[in-house]
Design an enzyme around this catalytic site. Sequence first.
Site, PDB file in Angstrom:
ATOM      1  N   HIS A 220       0.810  -1.228   0.000  1.00  0.00           N
ATOM      2  CA  HIS A 220       0.000   0.000   0.000  1.00  0.00           C
ATOM      3  C   HIS A 220       0.842   1.277   0.000  1.00  0.00           C
ATOM      4  O   HIS A 220       0.306   2.373   0.043  1.00  0.00           O
ATOM      5  CB  HIS A 220      -0.922   0.021   1.216  1.00  0.00           C
ATOM      6  CG  HIS A 220      -0.177   0.181   2.505  1.00  0.00           C
ATOM      7  ND1 HIS A 220       0.417  -0.867   3.158  1.00  0.00           N
ATOM      8  CD2 HIS A 220       0.089   1.277   3.250  1.00  0.00           C
ATOM      9  CE1 HIS A 220       1.016  -0.431   4.240  1.00  0.00           C
ATOM     10  NE2 HIS A 220       0.852   0.864   4.328  1.00  0.00           N
TER      11      HIS A 220
HETATM   12  C1  UD1 Z   1      -1.314   5.213   6.486  1.00  0.00           C
HETATM   13  C2  UD1 Z   1       0.067   5.563   7.038  1.00  0.00           C
HETATM   14  C3  UD1 Z   1       1.027   4.427   6.730  1.00  0.00           C
HETATM   15  C4  UD1 Z   1       0.474   3.090   7.204  1.00  0.00           C
HETATM   16  C5  UD1 Z   1      -0.904   2.890   6.608  1.00  0.00           C
HETATM   17  C6  UD1 Z   1      -1.529   1.593   7.031  1.00  0.00           C
HETATM   18  C7  UD1 Z   1       0.700   7.936   7.048  1.00  0.00           C
HETATM   19  C8  UD1 Z   1       1.531   8.951   6.387  1.00  0.00           C
HETATM   20  N1  UD1 Z   1       0.610   6.751   6.407  1.00  0.00           N
HETATM   21  O1  UD1 Z   1      -1.206   5.126   5.075  1.00  0.00           O
HETATM   22  O2  UD1 Z   1       2.252   4.670   7.375  1.00  0.00           O
HETATM   23  O3  UD1 Z   1       1.345   2.059   6.811  1.00  0.00           O
HETATM   24  O4  UD1 Z   1      -1.730   3.979   7.025  1.00  0.00           O
HETATM   25  O5  UD1 Z   1      -2.801   1.466   6.454  1.00  0.00           O
HETATM   26  O6  UD1 Z   1       0.152   8.184   8.104  1.00  0.00           O
HETATM   27  N2  UD1 Z   1      -8.806   5.084   3.137  1.00  0.00           N
HETATM   28  C9  UD1 Z   1     -10.034   4.490   3.169  1.00  0.00           C
HETATM   29  N3  UD1 Z   1     -10.544   4.183   4.408  1.00  0.00           N
HETATM   30  C10 UD1 Z   1      -9.878   4.418   5.556  1.00  0.00           C
HETATM   31  C11 UD1 Z   1      -8.619   5.019   5.489  1.00  0.00           C
HETATM   32  C12 UD1 Z   1      -8.092   5.332   4.269  1.00  0.00           C
HETATM   33  O7  UD1 Z   1     -10.673   4.262   2.162  1.00  0.00           O
HETATM   34  O8  UD1 Z   1     -10.395   4.101   6.638  1.00  0.00           O
HETATM   35  C13 UD1 Z   1      -8.261   5.415   1.801  1.00  0.00           C
HETATM   36  C14 UD1 Z   1      -8.525   6.865   1.462  1.00  0.00           C
HETATM   37  O9  UD1 Z   1      -8.740   6.946   0.093  1.00  0.00           O
HETATM   38  C15 UD1 Z   1      -7.222   7.545   1.743  1.00  0.00           C
HETATM   39  C16 UD1 Z   1      -6.238   6.443   1.420  1.00  0.00           C
HETATM   40  O10 UD1 Z   1      -6.882   5.214   1.802  1.00  0.00           O
HETATM   41  O11 UD1 Z   1      -7.059   8.678   0.964  1.00  0.00           O
HETATM   42  C17 UD1 Z   1      -4.975   6.548   2.163  1.00  0.00           C
HETATM   43  O12 UD1 Z   1      -5.219   6.700   3.576  1.00  0.00           O
HETATM   44  P1  UD1 Z   1      -4.151   7.486   4.483  1.00  0.00           P
HETATM   45  O13 UD1 Z   1      -4.539   7.424   5.908  1.00  0.00           O
HETATM   46  O14 UD1 Z   1      -3.928   8.835   3.883  1.00  0.00           O
HETATM   47  O15 UD1 Z   1      -2.822   6.709   4.243  1.00  0.00           O
HETATM   48  P2  UD1 Z   1      -2.501   5.147   4.176  1.00  0.00           P
HETATM   49  O16 UD1 Z   1      -2.079   4.825   2.796  1.00  0.00           O
HETATM   50  O17 UD1 Z   1      -3.596   4.316   4.775  1.00  0.00           O
END
Ligand code: UD1
Length: 383
Positions: A220
């Site tokens: 991811h």
């Molecule tokens: C975040 C952490 C990463 C961790 C990962 C585990 C940071 C910088 N990154 O990355 O270190 O390894 O979490 O998952 O903090 N989304 C959903 N539902 C949710 C959450 C996210 O659909 O409940 C989608 C959204 O489109 C969002 C994307 O995932 O924009 C990314 O989520 P985000 O929290 O920005 O970063 P992660 O890639 O999850």
Amino acid sequence: MDNGNAEKSGSHAPSVDVALVCGARPNFMKVAPLHRAIATAGRLSQALVHTGQHHDFEMSRVFFRDLELPEPDVHLGAGSGTHAQQTARIMVAFEEYLAIASPRIVVVVGDVNSTLACGLVAAKSGVPVAHVEAGLRSFDRSMPEEINRVATDTLSSVLYTTCDDGTRNLIREGIAADSIRQVGNVMIDSLFRYRAAAAAYPSALPESLRGERYALVTLHRPYNVDGPDALDNVVRILEETSRRLSVVFPVHPRTRKSLERFGLLNRLAAAVCLLPSQSYLSFLGLMLAATVVLTDSGGIQEETTALGIPCLTMRENTERPVTVELGTNEVVGLDRARVGAALERALNGRRRPGVVPGWDGRAAERIAVDLMLRLSPSEVRNG
Ligand code: UD1
């Protein structure tokens, strides 16, 4: 708690000793043993603060269920967004919470945006910050997590490290030795606590794969999944892996969105068993039965080491070098030949758990005792 309408920044928050912060999926298995250890020791009051960085049921609430965490005392409802939007929303809400709850210490874990946002606000509000899993370094500032780690460690007055290299990194950066405590790994506390339950948990595998050898995949990281070329290469690697053994891939929401956007989902689904992102127990069950794990996660490199499962890390570096030194983990990047060769080594090698001091299931207890000594020393010493 995950509906975005949940309680905002604690307008009635009572004053507590410890504010324990979590926000994103890899935080929950770290705060669960801490919350339990602080509650069991019974001397300090605590509030569990969920920033809302992760908000979907399968990214958040399901982990509270599996890890037996209580509902958060406070939910900041930050949600997704760009780094600046997400970090800023958490900061504003956490500042409001701190003004009301005035905790004596803020405990943050790991390296996600919630870790830095709450650490920064606490430090500027004059509240000491304790960072759990301090000192890890990939030395790669293109990773947002590396920036979060370095900045959080700089702001923290108590730094709990998981292993020697974390402690050494902090000393090298000039952090005072008396603020560092090498306590071990709280994520391994959760792993050991729930290993048996996960082995008995209903398998997420389709019937046809039960009892078969398979590679378990998690990917991811933005550099692997956000661009079409990188993701196309990832799909090729997984297609090649699937010619050697079955491949099982629980897909993170970020990755699923990219696969759909770049039209790669159907191609991947033809070669690989795609699953939705899994709960803690379900994923651990998949990991325990896997022949090999391919990942770009940090925590999974540690979990596979503790379990003795071969791990190929699809990144150019790792902030967890101890996992490589112990021989369970190989950093293979995204080069197909390198991945293929490492896969053969992993399939033909011996499985042996890596033993790291303090990865023993009791790290959270050590942190709870340390926090008690800091916050109520005479009471603790007199027992
Ligand atoms: C975040 C952490 C990463 C961790 C990962 C585990 C940071 C910088 N990154 O990355 O270190 O390894 O979490 O998952 O903090 N989304 C959903 N539902 C949710 C959450 C996210 O659909 O409940 C989608 C959204 O489109 C969002 C994307 O995932 O924009 C990314 O989520 P985000 O929290 O920005 O970063 P992660 O890639 O999850």
